[in-house]
Each structure stands twice: as C-alpha cells, then as structure tokens.
Design a protein around this motif. Sequence first.
Motif, PDB file in Angstrom:
ATOM      1  N   ARG A  63       3.284  11.200  -0.155  1.00  0.00           N
ATOM      2  CA  ARG A  63       4.211  10.386  -0.999  1.00  0.00           C
ATOM      3  C   ARG A  63       5.481  10.641  -0.198  1.00  0.00           C
ATOM      4  NH1 ARG A  63       4.426  11.481  -7.284  1.00  0.00           N
ATOM      5  NH2 ARG A  63       5.929   9.661  -7.103  1.00  0.00           N
ATOM      6  N   GLU A  99      -0.100  16.459  -2.812  1.00  0.00           N
ATOM      7  CA  GLU A  99      -1.087  15.752  -3.746  1.00  0.00           C
ATOM      8  C   GLU A  99      -2.365  16.204  -3.891  1.00  0.00           C
ATOM      9  OE1 GLU A  99       0.433  12.635  -5.412  1.00  0.00           O
ATOM     10  OE2 GLU A  99       1.998  13.853  -4.168  1.00  0.00           O
ATOM     11  N   ARG A 145      -2.245  18.195  -7.223  1.00  0.00           N
ATOM     12  CA  ARG A 145      -0.631  18.355  -7.453  1.00  0.00           C
ATOM     13  C   ARG A 145      -0.431  18.578  -9.068  1.00  0.00           C
ATOM     14  NH1 ARG A 145       1.481  12.324  -8.508  1.00  0.00           N
ATOM     15  NH2 ARG A 145      -0.282  11.401  -9.556  1.00  0.00           N
ATOM     16  N   GLU A 166       0.653   8.134  -3.601  1.00  0.00           N
ATOM     17  CA  GLU A 166       0.363   9.026  -4.459  1.00  0.00           C
ATOM     18  C   GLU A 166      -1.097   9.462  -5.015  1.00  0.00           C
ATOM     19  OE1 GLU A 166       2.263   9.616  -9.041  1.00  0.00           O
ATOM     20  OE2 GLU A 166       2.660   7.796  -7.970  1.00  0.00           O
ATOM     21  N   GLY A 167      -1.337  10.697  -4.811  1.00  0.00           N
ATOM     22  CA  GLY A 167      -2.516  11.355  -4.944  1.00  0.00           C
ATOM     23  C   GLY A 167      -3.512  11.073  -3.624  1.00  0.00           C
ATOM     24  N   ASP A 215      -3.091  12.778   0.071  1.00  0.00           N
ATOM     25  CA  ASP A 215      -2.630  13.360   1.255  1.00  0.00           C
ATOM     26  C   ASP A 215      -3.551  13.006   2.496  1.00  0.00           C
ATOM     27  OD1 ASP A 215      -0.525  14.712   0.101  1.00  0.00           O
ATOM     28  OD2 ASP A 215      -1.525  16.448  -0.694  1.00  0.00           O
TER      29      ASP A 215
END
Length: 782
Positions: A158, A204, A211, A511-512, A514
């Motif tokens: 992110r 993430e 996370r 998002e979610g 890496d």
Amino acid sequence: MIKLCGLILFAVCFDLISRQPQALGGMSVRSPWQDVSLPIERRVLALVSNMTVEEKISQLSSSSAAIDHLDIPAFNWWTECLHGMWMPWDNAKAATFFPQPIGLAATWDTEFVGGIASIISEEMRAINNEQYSKDKTYRGLNCFGPNINIFRDPRWGRGSETYGEDPHLTSRMGVAFVKGLQSEDPAYIKVGATCKHFAAYSLENSDGYSRLSFNASVSQRDAVDTYLPAFEACVTEGHAQSVMCSYNAVNGVPTCASRDLLQKHLRQDWTFPGMVVSDCGSVEGVSQNHKFAKSLAEGAADTLKAGTDMSCADYSYLKDSLKEGLVGHIDIDMALIRVLTQRFKLGMFDPPELQPWSSIPMDVVGSQHHVEVAEEAVRRGSVLLKNKKTSIHHGAPKTLPLDASKLKKVSVLGPFAHSPEMLLGNYYGTPAGHVTTPFEAVKAYLGDKAEVSLHLGTRVTGYAPISEDAINACREVDVCIFFVGSSMIKTHEQAGPADMYTMWSGTTEGEGFDRSHIKLPGSQEEIIKAAAVNTDTPIVVVLVHGGPLDVSWMHKSDRIGAIMSAWYPGQGAAGIADLLFGKVSPSGKLPITFYYNNYTEIQSMSNMDMRSWPGRTYRYLQEPEIYPFSHGLSYTAFEYRSLGLRKDANALGDPNAFIARVEVHNTGDVEAAEVVHLFVAPSPVLLGAAAGNALPQKTLKGFARIVVKPGQHQAVELPLASKDFQFASSEHAFGDSRGLQVVAGDWLVQVGSEEISCSVSAVKPLQVISRLVTATQRLNSN
C-alpha cells in the motif's frame, strides 16, 4: 470524573429542553438541535439527550441508521477519496481520478496537492447535492483519507497510497490534503477528512504475518522520529475531523484498543477533539484476530473505552457490552457526541441555503478543468530517473525529449501502454469520462506526423509471449517506448503455449498484497532486454507503478536511453506525452528510495526498527541505492550557489533559529521547475557519538518548488528552528515519559549541492509540533 460529566450533560440538556427553539427565517424549528442560533455543542447535547441507548449505538457504526422521529437521516460514512471520490457501496457514482498519492508527493507542491483535494471535495459535494435534491439524504461527505503512514519498506503493497518515506514530506502533504478537503469555512466543513492508519501500519502479508493480527514492535525513538509526526501534524495543523486506527497492534495492544495511542498521544498530548473510527473490521479483530479480548462484547468495550468512537462496520456489540457492565452510558454518550459533532459541522441538521457548497452542480464532476489538473499532476510529479546522450560525441543531444519533427515511426509497447484500468492504481470507482492511455497520448501528440503502432509485448505477470514480438516491433522504427511496471488490479489473463492454459493474477502490489521482491514482475524486463540486444533502436522506458523497482540493469545499460517514473497516473496520462516530447520539462523528485532487490533478501519486512542494519529509508540506509530519495532529472541544468545561514531575527528566544538562503541558477536553455530541498545532517563527530545509530544520517526539514527561466536565478529562503534538531532520547517502547531532546553540537545544513555548518545549542525539550515550512522567493536576473 465520569459522574461529573454526566451531571454536566444532564444540566445542559435540561436547560436546552426547557428553551423555546428559535425560528429561522420565519420557519418554525421543532427541536432545540435544529436551532441554528445555538452553538453546535449545545445542539449536539440536546439531540443526545433525546435518544434511547439503542438509537445511540446505531449511530456509532459507519452505516448509521435513520431515526425519523428525531429527523436524523441515514448516513454511510465510508467514502474513499485517496485520489478521487469512491463509494464502495455505490460504485456507479463517477468521479475524476488523479494520480496515486505517491505520484502527488513527487510533485513536492503542497499548494497544488491541496488544490486537488479541494477539487475532490467539490465533486463529493456535487454528488451529495444531487442526492439531497432527490430524497433529502446525504452521501459522500466524509472521507476515509488521507493515508499518512510512512512507506518504510519497499515491498509494502500500500505504499503507493502514501506520500512516501519521509515524515516531514508526509506531514506537509497530509496537512495540505486535509485543508483542501475540509476547507476553512468558519461555520461548516466541506468534507470530513480522516487521517489513517494510526499507527505504525505498513505490512499486509509478509514474513508469515497478516496485517489483521500483526504486532508492530516500535521503539520510542522510531515512534517519535518516524511513525507519529505526520499524525500529529494532521490533527494539530490540518485540524482533521477524524482519525482511523489501524488493523495492527503496537507493542502488544491493538491500536483501536490502545489508550496510550488514542488517549495519551491523540487526545491528551495533541488535544484532538474529533472522532476516532476503526479500520473496517478492526473492532471485531480485537477479539477474533489479536485475541486481546475474550469476546466481541469485550473487544467492543475495550475499543470504546480506549477512545474508538465509531466502528467500520459494526458496533452493535456494544449492546452486550452495556448489559455485561463492561461500558457505561457515559462512554457511549461521549463517543456519540464526537460523532454527531462532525455531522452538525457537515450541515446535516441545517437548511442547505446556509451552507456555502449546497449549490455546486453535477457538471463539475469530470469537468475538463478537473481532467486537466490530473494531467498537470502527471507533468509535475513524473520523475526522470535516467537520460543519457544519444552518442558519445560532444554536443550530442540526450535521449529525451524526443524531437517530434524527426519521428516517422514509433512503437509503443508493454502491458500499461493501452490498459485504462491499470493506470488508476487502487481505491477508485467509475472514472468520470475517458481514461486516456499512454498509447493514445503519444498518438494524439504526434497526430499525422508519425505512424504510432501498439504492441503488448508481455503481460504484467505470467508467461511472456515470444520475445521476437518485441524485437520485431523495435526494428525499423525511430524509437521504442516501453510502458511497464507493477499492477494493483485483480485481473486474470490467459497465457502460454498452445498446449498450456494458465490463469494469472495481475495484482503485484496493493491492499493485502506485499511484494516478495521488487524486480519488474513477470517477463517485462526480458522483452526490453530482447529489444535492446537485437536492435539498435533508441529505447525509452516509462514505469507505471507505486513502490520502487529494481531497474539497475536498465540504469546501467547503454542501450536504455531514458527511464521515467509516471507512477499510477489516473486520468492524467496525457501529461506523459508532454514530458516525452519536451512540451514541459520533468520536475518531479522521488519521495522514496529506489533499492536494489537484494535489500529484500537481507531485511525482514516485519522488523519495524528503522535503524538496524541495513537500515530503512534514506535517513538510516547503510547500503547503496539505485536512485536516492529526492532524485529527479530535468531538461535544463541548475546550479546552487552562495548558500548562507543567518540568525532568524523574528524568532525571539530560540538560539537555533536560522534562515538558510541559496541561489538557484538555471544555466540551461529551458524554463523548468526545480524542487529545493533542505536537509540537516549531524557532523561526523556528532553522528559517531550517537549510540546505536540514534540520529539519522540526514533528514528533510524544508523544501520549496520554484520555476526558473533560462539565464535567471531565484533566491530561496527556508527556515530552521530548535525543533528541527530535536530527536527522541530513548530506545524504550513509546509510552516512556522521556521524549525528545535538542541534540546540541555541530550540524551540517545541505541544500542541493551546497553545504554549510552550524552550531546547535542545547535548549529545553520542546513540544513535538510539526511546522509548516514556507519559502521566500525572489526573482533576479543575471
């Protein structure tokens, strides 16, 4: 104290209920909370006093129910405005989408970024006005943004949502964005801003952690020097209406249940009066993911009593919390007061004619002006990373800008060349109007002057088509322009030889997600190498991405003439062509460091320590980088001269108040913008004396964006004060009462290529309040 608050609440509400409501413009007002002659505080208390406990709890979830008998309209708080308005629950609403925040940060132009935020809030108000005219309901008046976390690790999925790796730059951009969203009307706020994710959130799914349950182990030094400053600036300077607590825990306590974060730091130290909302599902996560509480009711009680006023999405568990005696009525009332105060400030209980934005029409959404601002953002934020000469001969031109008058055939290649959705980054809905692709931009710029052909070349991930496709595309043309990078969308692509069927996910960061490495995904580098080795055509590479990429092979190769980062350009990709063909000079500067990929092999992503080897970000990195923080080339040449430092006569009582002054000369033949950076660095003696790499190697303390014509120069002045030499004095986990100290000794002030020393005196520790740096610029001719 709670009993006293309850008595005060009762007394004030009794007074309000006994009053005769004041009329507005000859119209009767049924209830005290509708009386616009009263202060908002008293109106809020009057409304709260008329609500049942079930009604009160219903207003503490992000999807707040209507209460008809009190004239409280339903309201969904969840609207995103990271780089344009998006309602996840109503994706049909269109809006203008600007570059991702990492690309906005690369402009280093706070006034411009504040203007973009103002445009976003204007579109949000227009959409709300249209809805209100239909059914008297409200929507899109609160924003879950900006994201002011620090981009501490290059793999973080992110990172593109943020303003980069530096606390000062992030603070300045965050404050500008908040002020642009909310406006500075004395009576109302235009759109509520939410600074997120508080705090130390930047993982993430790495190192076996999610996370949703990750515990960030954060020292006092890193908290004060890195993770907290942007949030402090956001609420003390930007006056954001709300703050979002994050999924993770910090030092063993989920952030949404952390009294240290939400009460001590946020409300006590920074005197934050606004509301705190959880990230979506974080209240449930206190018990279900972190196992910090034994039940949903206990988890809801922990978060409410810690200071989380609203749950995204559900706070109904508070009914059980109340029954079990885990919370009191006053806890619910105090949270509700903060929540309703924002709704009153948004004007939801007042006649529309009193609000300055109630007449904004829908035709501003996606207007030509707004799209042009998106294009200007790309022009200002794109970063020219490499630009080599076309030959070794003296006076040979550089690869960029391309001379359109000499081009007859141009090949445009790569998965980002003509894919509109892949340009938008994340947190976007339906774009208002057309999303121009790089291929369309190049073709439109050249018109009938040149033949522009499009070639996919490869996909972002998965099996690459035969490299011969790229080789053929780059033969017998004047230039090959590759658009490659990393993707944030969840696409699936069929690829592979005829006897193989494979489905590939297109998401490489987000998002979610890496990244496990920071190389170009898939076979994108392979096709560029194939074209470079098998043709002699000039090659230009444009990166479409959020996080840094290891482009070291391209940087070193003599066959790659130029590399430019365009980030995720949103609806502004037409600006890329203006840069490639020299209509304007690139002026963006990196808000992040471009690491070599081996950094990901020696640094654990779950290690939150900024200082431990090999270090994190330019402030502590102890290994070589490909491109440093603040790097960015231009089509002209700038020289920095006559750096001087003088005492600031207006800063009485501060022995370390200085004004740094430097002259920036444009010695080339192109008018261009330049970003002037001011860094402070401890002297070698001072740095060596600081145990455990306590001090950063250097740190940004000011910047200014200027435009200089050829043959002219500008004098730029940037201020310094004691707080700019103030750093954490403890390694202990934050919450430690020992805070900051001004580090006395010899320091270096660095501006551009110039450097000057200054002696800093010891002074009493100062309160940590970020300061807006302004530049005084004077135009002078040679």
